[in-house]
Design an enzyme around this catalytic site. Structure first.
Site, PDB file in Angstrom:
ATOM      1  N   GLY A  50     -33.294  11.946 -20.964  1.00 58.60           N
ATOM      2  CA  GLY A  50     -34.755  11.995 -21.082  1.00 58.60           C
ATOM      3  C   GLY A  50     -35.335  13.261 -21.592  1.00 58.60           C
ATOM      4  O   GLY A  50     -34.330  14.269 -21.936  1.00 58.60           O
ATOM      5  N   ASN A  51     -36.658  13.661 -21.176  1.00 63.37           N
ATOM      6  CA  ASN A  51     -36.931  14.885 -21.506  1.00 63.37           C
ATOM      7  C   ASN A  51     -36.251  16.075 -21.176  1.00 63.37           C
ATOM      8  O   ASN A  51     -35.757  17.064 -21.829  1.00 63.37           O
ATOM      9  CB  ASN A  51     -38.377  14.828 -21.078  1.00 63.37           C
ATOM     10  CG  ASN A  51     -39.443  13.972 -22.057  1.00 63.37           C
ATOM     11  OD1 ASN A  51     -38.910  13.772 -23.303  1.00 63.37           O
ATOM     12  ND2 ASN A  51     -40.600  13.740 -21.493  1.00 63.37           N
ATOM     13  N   VAL A  52     -36.131  16.020 -19.642  1.00 59.88           N
ATOM     14  CA  VAL A  52     -35.223  17.190 -19.025  1.00 59.88           C
ATOM     15  C   VAL A  52     -33.929  17.176 -19.412  1.00 59.88           C
ATOM     16  O   VAL A  52     -33.230  18.246 -19.527  1.00 59.88           O
ATOM     17  CB  VAL A  52     -35.818  17.095 -17.532  1.00 59.88           C
ATOM     18  CG1 VAL A  52     -34.935  18.259 -17.012  1.00 59.88           C
ATOM     19  CG2 VAL A  52     -37.045  17.225 -17.194  1.00 59.88           C
TER      20      VAL A  52
ATOM     21  N   LYS B  86     -47.403  13.590  -3.972  1.00 58.49           N
ATOM     22  CA  LYS B  86     -47.038  12.658  -5.048  1.00 58.49           C
ATOM     23  C   LYS B  86     -47.832  11.337  -4.942  1.00 58.49           C
ATOM     24  O   LYS B  86     -48.531  10.925  -4.114  1.00 58.49           O
ATOM     25  CB  LYS B  86     -45.331  12.155  -4.494  1.00 58.49           C
ATOM     26  CG  LYS B  86     -44.589  11.845  -5.946  1.00 58.49           C
ATOM     27  CD  LYS B  86     -44.401  13.357  -6.578  1.00 58.49           C
ATOM     28  CE  LYS B  86     -43.193  12.886  -7.816  1.00 58.49           C
ATOM     29  NZ  LYS B  86     -42.716  14.194  -8.553  1.00 58.49           N
TER      30      LYS B  86
ATOM     31  N   GLY C 160     -28.304  10.936 -17.763  1.00 61.99           N
ATOM     32  CA  GLY C 160     -30.035  10.803 -18.041  1.00 61.99           C
ATOM     33  C   GLY C 160     -30.347  11.899 -19.284  1.00 61.99           C
ATOM     34  O   GLY C 160     -30.325  12.995 -18.657  1.00 61.99           O
TER      35      GLY C 160
END
Length: 348
Positions: A182-184, A80, A180
């Site tokens: 967002g994108n996912v 990471k 959440g």
């Protein structure tokens, strides 16, 4: 700043601190394990309050990537990278190219990709300085964005968790709280809606939340209220450490399954969930779809059908984990860890 005595240090093979005065780059790359192959993991850009906070995050996230790749049966290790910066203000072409040079200096031991705070466009800029970048369009794809594949994997995981935790073979009428969008999280919410689930959504972006809630006919609540929602499934899809003692004690859900990395604030939270009769889906198993897609993009025999079949195998992996956990009276988190270690440290 201690590294070897750090509580999140887990025999990491290499930790690199990089800086570039001209661009203002301050970054850390952590390579956890390369037994199965080069370390793949996304680049997180976040305004960490301190270097110590950034180090904690990159150590935890890189370890999770090793376990994720192992249980997804990929020829990859775990790594990471983090950049200490505000992604809305500080990302410049110069900073991203400097990050590319830092990645390139590792000679392929680490492959970077899109993550929180970074985008496909950022990956293209980084690729100007290194070839060791995943998540870019190949094989005729319009986009290299792994988010849709991550979301589909979480959806497959959630179906397995609902079977084992609720005794249901379908999602019609199942109430799911998505933390959440967002994108996912947004992709996941759409899959759940299409399957007949009833949704409670939250996000710090009030405009995005309102738009998606209207699109899906979902209930929208403030971020602080999501843990109190009367739901069957809690799906953390924002940043990590969503499951603290206080949150777990408030949860009404009987199943936890989401896309966020490092959902457990501490390892002991897994036992707390188990004590409350809440089935926890190990996050690095559930959210492996994007990594699977990136790994297939690196192959010359890429076939979308094969990618989707591989991702849908997440459900079978979780069936095995949940069954073994029930049989042995263990938390799914500990069973998943044991299975992963058997794959990347077979002689350990």
């Amino acid at each position: 700043m201690p590294v070897f005595d750090h509580p999140e240090f887990d025999h990491h093979q290499q930790i690199v601190f990089g800086s570039d005065e001209a661009s203002g780059l301050r970054a850390i790359i952590a390579i956890h394990d390369t037994t199965r192959g080069p370390a793949l993991g996304g680049l997180r850009v976040f305004p960490y309050a301190s270097e110590a906070e950034a180090l904690t995050d990159v150590l935890r996230l890189s370890r999770g990537m090793t376990y994720k790749s192992a249980l997804a049966d990929l020829p990859l290790g775990g790594g990471k990278a983090v950049i200490i910066a505000d992604p809305r203000r500080d990302k410049t072409p110069e900073l991203l190219r400097a990050m590319g040079r830092l990645v390139d200096g590792l000679g392929g031991a680490y492959i970077t990709a899109e993550d929180s705070g970074s985008s496909e466009a950022d990956m293209r800029r980084i690729a100007e300085a290194t070839e060791h970048v995943g998540g870019l369009p190949r094989h005729g794809a319009a986009s290299g964005d792994p988010s849709p594949f991550t979301a589909w994997g979480v959806f497959c995981a959630l179906r397995s968790a609902v079977r084992h935790g609720l005794g249901r073979d379908d999602l019609a009428g199942v109430r799911v709280a998505v933390q959440g969008v967002g994108n996912v999280g947004a992709h996941l919410a759409r899959h759940l809606h299409a399957a007949g689930a009833r949704l409670v959504l939250t996000d710090v972006d009030a405009a995005a939340l309102a738009h998606l809630a209207e699109e899906l006919g979902a209930e929208a609540v403030a971020p602080a209220a999501i843990a109190d929602a009367e739901v069957d499934v809690f799906a953390p899809c924002a940043l990590g450490a969503a499951l603290s003692e206080a949150v777990v004690d408030r949860l009404k859900a009987r199943v936890v399954c989401g896309a966020a990395n490092n959902q457990l604030a501490t390892p002991a939270i897994a036992e707390r969930l188990m004590a409350r009769g809440i089935l926890y889906t190990p996050d690095y198993v559930a959210n492996a779809g994007g990594v699977i897609e990136i790994a297939w993009q690196r192959r010359d025999d890429y076939r979308r059908e094969a990618v989707m079949e591989h991702i849908e195998g997440i459900g079978a992996t979780l069936d095995e984990i949940f069954a073994r956990a029930h049989r042995e009276g263990l938390s799914p988190a500990s069973v998943a860890d044991d299975l992963a270690r058997e794959r990347f440290r077979p002689d350990g």
